[in-house]
Scaffold this motif. Structure first.
Motif, PDB file in Angstrom:
ATOM      1  N   THR B 415       0.791  -1.220   0.000  1.00 20.25           N
ATOM      2  CA  THR B 415       0.000   0.000   0.000  1.00 20.25           C
ATOM      3  C   THR B 415       0.823   1.270   0.000  1.00 20.25           C
ATOM      4  N   VAL B 416       2.125   1.145  -0.047  1.00 19.68           N
ATOM      5  CA  VAL B 416       2.883   2.385   0.081  1.00 19.68           C
ATOM      6  C   VAL B 416       2.612   3.330  -1.079  1.00 19.68           C
ATOM      7  N   GLU B 417       2.757   2.855  -2.282  1.00 21.87           N
ATOM      8  CA  GLU B 417       2.487   3.760  -3.382  1.00 21.87           C
ATOM      9  C   GLU B 417       1.003   4.038  -3.483  1.00 21.87           C
ATOM     10  N   ASP B 418       0.217   3.074  -3.129  1.00 22.18           N
ATOM     11  CA  ASP B 418      -1.215   3.275  -3.173  1.00 22.18           C
ATOM     12  C   ASP B 418      -1.628   4.411  -2.247  1.00 22.18           C
ATOM     13  N   GLU B 422      -4.327   7.296  -2.705  1.00 26.76           N
ATOM     14  CA  GLU B 422      -5.445   7.571  -1.798  1.00 26.76           C
ATOM     15  C   GLU B 422      -5.512   9.055  -1.492  1.00 26.76           C
ATOM     16  N   ALA B 423      -4.347   9.630  -1.300  1.00 25.94           N
ATOM     17  CA  ALA B 423      -4.317  11.068  -1.025  1.00 25.94           C
ATOM     18  C   ALA B 423      -4.869  11.847  -2.217  1.00 25.94           C
ATOM     19  N   VAL B 424      -4.538  11.386  -3.399  1.00 27.48           N
ATOM     20  CA  VAL B 424      -5.070  12.045  -4.595  1.00 27.48           C
ATOM     21  C   VAL B 424      -6.592  11.970  -4.583  1.00 27.48           C
ATOM     22  N   GLY B 425      -7.089  10.802  -4.257  1.00 28.52           N
ATOM     23  CA  GLY B 425      -8.534  10.636  -4.235  1.00 28.52           C
ATOM     24  C   GLY B 425      -9.213  11.581  -3.275  1.00 28.52           C
ATOM     25  N   SER B 426      -8.560  11.850  -2.173  1.00 31.20           N
ATOM     26  CA  SER B 426      -9.223  12.710  -1.194  1.00 31.20           C
ATOM     27  C   SER B 426      -8.930  14.192  -1.397  1.00 31.20           C
ATOM     28  N   SER B 427      -7.842  14.490  -2.063  1.00 34.97           N
ATOM     29  CA  SER B 427      -7.482  15.910  -2.185  1.00 34.97           C
ATOM     30  C   SER B 427      -7.913  16.559  -3.492  1.00 34.97           C
ATOM     31  N   CYS B 428      -8.159  15.755  -4.502  1.00 34.69           N
ATOM     32  CA  CYS B 428      -8.355  16.336  -5.840  1.00 34.69           C
ATOM     33  C   CYS B 428      -9.677  15.883  -6.449  1.00 34.69           C
ATOM     34  N   SER B 453      -5.605  -1.234  -5.558  1.00 32.90           N
ATOM     35  CA  SER B 453      -6.268  -0.468  -4.504  1.00 32.90           C
ATOM     36  C   SER B 453      -6.038   1.028  -4.679  1.00 32.90           C
ATOM     37  N   GLY B 454      -4.878   1.390  -5.221  1.00 35.31           N
ATOM     38  CA  GLY B 454      -4.650   2.809  -5.491  1.00 35.31           C
ATOM     39  C   GLY B 454      -5.644   3.343  -6.509  1.00 35.31           C
ATOM     40  N   PHE B 455      -5.844   2.593  -7.527  1.00 40.31           N
ATOM     41  CA  PHE B 455      -6.770   2.993  -8.585  1.00 40.31           C
ATOM     42  C   PHE B 455      -8.191   3.108  -8.030  1.00 40.31           C
ATOM     43  N   VAL B 456      -8.558   2.124  -7.239  1.00 33.89           N
ATOM     44  CA  VAL B 456      -9.904   2.164  -6.660  1.00 33.89           C
ATOM     45  C   VAL B 456     -10.056   3.400  -5.778  1.00 33.89           C
ATOM     46  N   ALA B 457      -9.010   3.687  -5.008  1.00 33.03           N
ATOM     47  CA  ALA B 457      -9.076   4.849  -4.122  1.00 33.03           C
ATOM     48  C   ALA B 457      -9.280   6.137  -4.911  1.00 33.03           C
ATOM     49  N   VAL B 458      -8.587   6.254  -6.015  1.00 28.17           N
ATOM     50  CA  VAL B 458      -8.761   7.466  -6.823  1.00 28.17           C
ATOM     51  C   VAL B 458     -10.182   7.525  -7.378  1.00 28.17           C
ATOM     52  N   SER B 459     -10.669   6.373  -7.821  1.00 27.98           N
ATOM     53  CA  SER B 459     -12.004   6.386  -8.444  1.00 27.98           C
ATOM     54  C   SER B 459     -13.081   6.772  -7.432  1.00 27.98           C
ATOM     55  N   CYS B 472       0.431  -1.227 -13.684  1.00 26.06           N
ATOM     56  CA  CYS B 472       0.387  -1.826 -12.354  1.00 26.06           C
ATOM     57  C   CYS B 472       0.851  -3.266 -12.434  1.00 26.06           C
ATOM     58  N   ARG B 473       1.012  -3.859 -11.268  1.00 23.50           N
ATOM     59  CA  ARG B 473       1.506  -5.237 -11.233  1.00 23.50           C
ATOM     60  C   ARG B 473       0.444  -6.233 -10.857  1.00 23.50           C
ATOM     61  N   GLN B 474      -0.643  -5.766 -10.379  1.00 24.30           N
ATOM     62  CA  GLN B 474      -1.702  -6.701 -10.093  1.00 24.30           C
ATOM     63  C   GLN B 474      -3.027  -5.989 -10.238  1.00 24.30           C
ATOM     64  N   MET B 475      -4.009  -6.751 -10.662  1.00 23.12           N
ATOM     65  CA  MET B 475      -5.337  -6.182 -10.851  1.00 23.12           C
ATOM     66  C   MET B 475      -6.337  -7.311 -10.673  1.00 23.12           C
ATOM     67  N   SER B 476      -7.554  -6.927 -10.330  1.00 27.05           N
ATOM     68  CA  SER B 476      -8.595  -7.929 -10.202  1.00 27.05           C
ATOM     69  C   SER B 476      -9.830  -7.460 -10.947  1.00 27.05           C
ATOM     70  N   ASN B 477     -10.631  -8.416 -11.355  1.00 33.05           N
ATOM     71  CA  ASN B 477     -11.873  -8.076 -12.059  1.00 33.05           C
ATOM     72  C   ASN B 477     -12.780  -7.234 -11.164  1.00 33.05           C
ATOM     73  N   ALA B 478     -12.810  -7.605  -9.901  1.00 36.82           N
ATOM     74  CA  ALA B 478     -13.693  -6.885  -8.985  1.00 36.82           C
ATOM     75  C   ALA B 478     -13.280  -5.425  -8.862  1.00 36.82           C
ATOM     76  N   ALA B 479     -11.986  -5.205  -8.799  1.00 35.91           N
ATOM     77  CA  ALA B 479     -11.518  -3.821  -8.646  1.00 35.91           C
ATOM     78  C   ALA B 479     -11.914  -2.988  -9.858  1.00 35.91           C
ATOM     79  N   VAL B 480     -11.720  -3.522 -11.025  1.00 34.46           N
ATOM     80  CA  VAL B 480     -12.055  -2.752 -12.223  1.00 34.46           C
ATOM     81  C   VAL B 480     -13.551  -2.477 -12.278  1.00 34.46           C
ATOM     82  N   ALA B 481     -14.334  -3.474 -11.884  1.00 35.04           N
ATOM     83  CA  ALA B 481     -15.783  -3.260 -11.885  1.00 35.04           C
ATOM     84  C   ALA B 481     -16.148  -2.126 -10.936  1.00 35.04           C
TER      85      ALA B 481
END
Lengths: 285, 655
Positions: B415-418, B422-428, B453-459, B472-481
């Motif tokens: 979660t470090v880069e994520d 997350e900060a982007v999601g909340s600040s922008c 999780s970073g992507f989800v947080a931004v969304s 990214c290095r990992q992704m899941s169908n659920a996250a994209v949905a």
């Protein structure tokens, strides 16, 4: 159309142009499934991500390793274990990483700054495995170097790769880790520590003493201070803080400073390398 | 005139509407009129459409028949039809005025299809031409149709040339175009080139052949050196823009900057961020000082913070700034001066550069960051918490680019880069575009990168997000949905799971449902890049749902010919298709015969197409340029790389 196909002789057909220097770089940042050059986490990144790092698990053994352990005899190629690097490097506990792999395929992104030649030929476009990643124990050799993948522009790849900090390779300001070289007078080789893993001078000192105790055991101090057999943990600390050795560091202005004067945070930012000096040399600090 | 433009847009639209719609709009325009004196009115007030509505009088029956209009474009014969040649209902002055407000080349194309008069009016009034593929049309044809061009945008090589998949010396040389332009457009002012081969001789030719030349933009071009820049600087007396981005060029030194004459004051845009050599700072400072209209300045990383401060003091009017190196030991006084300089830049909305940004100095930006709308941190190498701190000061951010930073092995890995995201999601909350690049690891540490999780947080925080490029290095169908549910307005969705053919990391299943969710939910999707383990199902989804899709990039995906067939059959608006390393063969290739003419280009490499397939394609579709590039070692029957360009010419001339 009478002649639908004309032959043209392209110069440098599909070979990487020299100016891009991308062969070297491709193996670094481009394709993280480089076969021979891997960074393996001991017992960590699960190979079911298909990155085949499991091959390297066997190399991790024990806390202390010499240089020879880092070289895998395969045509002189370096095999880097854990966070590898050309210097011997042990983490705090001798274990290189927390064994839990959270980020599925993250580790396969490991890559090296000092790529020891020959790097895998980046230009050959071999078909990688398209079929389902079958998981466990996929051998690294099955993942061939892929040209043009991931799809990042050459310019960006080159820029990132030549964008290390202006200070020497040992310290990186503002990044997630601060590896600095630590030398000790009289020791045959140097060590490296990540300053970010410590939060105080105390922690640093105890880590250093663990690292360097092997050099001081059995050594008779130049000033005639005999060392006890069965060195206790505090012995090196005494040495460091006592008359025998002094811990110094080189800061960004290239001055040699005594460790301990400034707040810890400021120290981590400004320290480029450390030296455990004999106190006789430390006169003047 | 904003209002005029608004009206023009409302009637002609920004979509590539059919001529039928055009006709209806035209009908509306010309109804309810009184007398012609309002022509004077519109000249004075410059608000033509409004006045036309109030003013002029015409027969509404003069509008061409819609059916005819649709067939106009199909064959020349229909141009002889009476409807096509019927005089336009508008006086020329009105049409010209209206057309002068139209800038979108798609709209202009539509206008030109209505009838002959409108075609002529349009071609005479067009001042900027956009050519999406330099081999789709010859320069002679362009010059013949458009006599008054002042500005040209040209794109050359296929996009995959960025990733070394196109051989050297493939073509896309600008020189043949320049020769025609010199004769046809002596008053040419602007050239915007992307992925073209440009030599120093060509640059000198531009500098010396076009006395009114103002604006040069080179993006991802190659073949020139700083010597060519010297020519531009020395000879272009009216230059307003010199914009160099990510070109493959020989940097022989920074002396070109000193070639701008001392009486040269017109520069508005200067971008040399991608060059590596030192320039004379004195020359740069003097240039910045005397060019009072300078609004975009992007320097390279040889410029220090202290030098940057001096430049900012000279140019507080800057709207876009690309800093040099952001790492230097500054005396407190200089730090304060730098902060003050940023404080004086009241118009700054774009910031880039920040090479090797030292987190200690980022706070100088905070005074200027409230108004920032575009922040390009892709060379800054910030840690997550540094990114978080910075974006917290950028509430107006619309576009953010950054590169993932290496982290220490002992930090929590996933979660470090994520956290930065997350900060982007909340600040922008106003964020519309996000590009996350993988950092190139140049140290011994493990790169973990961002995860889903970073992507989800931004969304979650940035509901207006419509453009994403995410490595990214990992992704899941659920996250994209989840992501597309949060942000259904995606127009550009480019997801690169960096390990080819990697499945959903949670379920080990293919990522079909992820992209299925994208195309089902994001009805406005124009551009899609897929990755991960994908079967034909993904392409069935795309063909079925992605009805607005124009650009599709596919790599290491698909199971059979069916995949490609679904896309070619279903995506009616598809213009560009680029495929690499997929199991699509001749059947797939040949299934798109009807489609290729309406597409700008098709690229296939390392697929299962053979030479025979290509020959058949070329034979069936003689108006297509079909080109096969073979790697040396490959089998004779295997066609390694194919490029098809819909073209008005029968053969691509090797330049």
């Amino acid at each position: 159309m009478s002649m639908p196909f004309e032959e043209h002789d392209y110069i440098g057909l599909s070979e990487t142009p020299a100016m891009e220097n991308s062969e070297k770089l491709a193996s670094k940042g481009l394709n993280l499934k480089a076969t021979e050059l891997r960074l393996g986490l001991p017992g960590s990144e699960s190979p079911e991500r298909g990155n085949g790092l499991g091959v390297l698990k066997g190399f991790i053994s024990g806390a202390k390793r010499g240089f020879s352990d880092t070289i895998n005899g395969d045509s002189g190629k370096w095999v880097f274990t854990g966070n590898g690097g050309s210097d011997v490097d042990l983490g705090k506990n001798g274990a290189l990483f927390s064994p839990r792999s959270v980020n599925g395929s993250g580790s396969e992104g490991t890559s090296l700054k000092e790529v020891v030649p020959p790097s895998p030929k980046a230009v050959h476009e071999k078909k990688p495995q398209i079929s389902a990643v079958n998981g466990h124990g996929v051998a690294p050799a099955a993942k061939a170097q892929v040209v043009g993948w991931p799809p990042i522009r050459s310019f960006r790849k080159n820029s990132m790769a030549v964008n290390p900090p202006k200070s020497d390779e040992d310290a990186k300001l503002g990044s997630g880790c601060l590896y600095v070289k630590v030398s000790m007078d009289g020791a045959p080789y140097l060590r490296k520590v990540d300053l970010k893993t410590y939060s105080s001078y105390m922690e640093l000192s105890s880590a250093l003493e663990k690292m360097f105790s092997c050099f001081t055991i059995g050594q008779c101090g130049a000033h005639g201070v005999p060392l006890r057999d069965g060195m206790s943990e505090s012995r090196l600390m005494d040495l460091l803080h006592g008359s025998e050795y002094v811990l110094t560091y080189e800061d960004k202005d290239d001055d040699w400073m005594l460790v301990g004067d400034v707040p810890w945070e400021m120290f981590t930012v400004s320290c480029k390398r450390m030296r455990i000096m004999k106190s006789s040399d430390a006169i003047g600090l | 005139m904003a209002m005029g433009k608004g009206y023009a847009r409302a009637y002609y639209g920004t979509e590539h509407a059919t001529a039928v719609q055009r006709k209806s709009s035209a009908h509306l325009l010309i109804s309810g009129v009184s007398n012609a004196y309002t022509l004077e009115v519109l000249r004075v007030f410059g608000n033509p459409i409004l006045q036309v509505l109030k003013g002029l009088s015409f027969e509404s029956a003069m509008v061409p028949d819609p059916k005819r209009c649709n067939s106009c474009k199909d064959s020349a014969s229909s141009r002889d039809s009476p409807e096509w040649t019927r005089p336009s209902p508008f006086p020329d002055e009105v049409l010209d005025r209206v057309l002068s407000l139209m800038e979108s080349h798609k709209d202009r194309s539509s206008v030109s299809l209505v009838c002959k008069d409108w075609y002529n009016a349009e071609r005479w009034s067009r001042s900027h031409v956009f050519i999406g593929n330099c081999y789709s049309v010859s320069p002679e044809i362009v010059a013949r149709r458009f006599p008054n061009i002042r500005s040209v945008t040209l794109k050359g090589k296929p996009r995959f040339s960025d990733f070394n998949l196109v051989p050297q010396n493939w073509g896309a040389d600008i020189c043949s175009w320049l020769a025609v332009f010199a004769a046809a457009y002596p008053f040419l002012e602007e050239l915007r080139l992307k992925r073209m081969a440009v030599s120093d001789e060509s640059l000198e030719f531009i500098a010396t052949s076009f006395p009114c030349f103002k604006s040069l933009s080179l993006l991802s071009c190659d073949g020139f050196s700083t010597d060519g820049l010297k020519s531009m600087a020395s000879h272009c007396k009216n230059l307003t823009e010199l914009d160099l981005q990510e070109n493959v060029m020989d940097d022989l030194g920074g002396g070109w900057l000193s070639c701008f004459p001392e009486n040269f004051v017109t520069l508005e845009v200067l971008n040399f961020a991608s060059l590596n050599s030192d320039v004379s700072f004195d020359a740069l400072e003097a240039l910045v000082t005397r060019c009072k209209s300078l609004r975009v300045l992007k320097v390279n990383k040889t410029i220090t913070l202290e030098q940057l401060q001096r430049l900012l003091v000279r140019a507080p009017q800057l709207v876009e700034l690309g800093t040099g190196s952001f790492q230097q030991d500054l005396m407190p006084r200089v730090y304060a001066e730098l902060e003050s300089a940023f404080n004086n830049c009241k118009n700054l909305h774009t910031l880039s550069g920040l090479w090797e940004a030292n987190f200690l100095y980022l706070p100088v930006l905070y005074v200027a960051s409230a108004g920032l709308t575009f922040l390009n941190l892709s060379y800054a190498c910030l840690r997550s918490n540094e990114l978080a701190n910075l974006v917290a000061h950028c509430p107006s951010l619309r576009r953010l680019w950054f590169a993932v930073i290496i982290v220490s092995k002992t930090e929590v890995l996933d979660t470090v880069e994520d956290k930065g995201l997350e900060a982007v999601g909340s600040s922008c909350p106003l964020l519309e575009e996000l590009r996350v690049f993988p950092a190139d690891p140049f140290d011994q540490d493990i790169v973990h990168g961002v995860t889903e999780s970073g992507f989800v947080a931004v969304s979650r925080g940035c509901r207006r997000l419509h453009y994403v490029l995410y490595f990214c290095r990992q992704m899941s169908n659920a996250a994209v949905a989840t992501i597309v549910q949060n942000c259904p307005d995606f127009t550009h969705f480019r997801l690169c799971i960096m390990n080819p053919g990697q499945p959903d990391y949670l379920t080990n299943e293919p990522m079909d449902e992820a992209f299925g969710a994208v195309v089902k939910t994001c009805t406005k999707l124009q551009r899609l890049a897929v990755s991960g383990l994908l079967t034909d199902l993904t392409f069935e989804y795309i063909g079925k749902y992605a009805k607005n899709l124009e650009t599709l990039s596919v790599a290491f995906a698909g199971s059979s010919d069916l995949g490609m067939q679904c896309v070619l059959g279903g995506c009616t608006k598809l213009r560009k298709l680029e495929i690499r390393d997929c199991p699509f063969g001749n059947a797939a290739l040949l299934s798109g015969l009807e489609k290729y003419e309406s597409m700008r280009s098709l690229w296939m490499s390392a697929c299962n197409v053979t030479m025979n397939g290509c020959r058949l394609l070329a034979k069936e579709m003689p108006r297509l340029n079909v080109e096969v590039m073979k790697d040396d070692e490959s089998d004779d029957s295997q066609a390694d790389k194919i490029l098809k360009i819909a073209s008005l010419e029968t053969a691509r001339k090797q330049m």
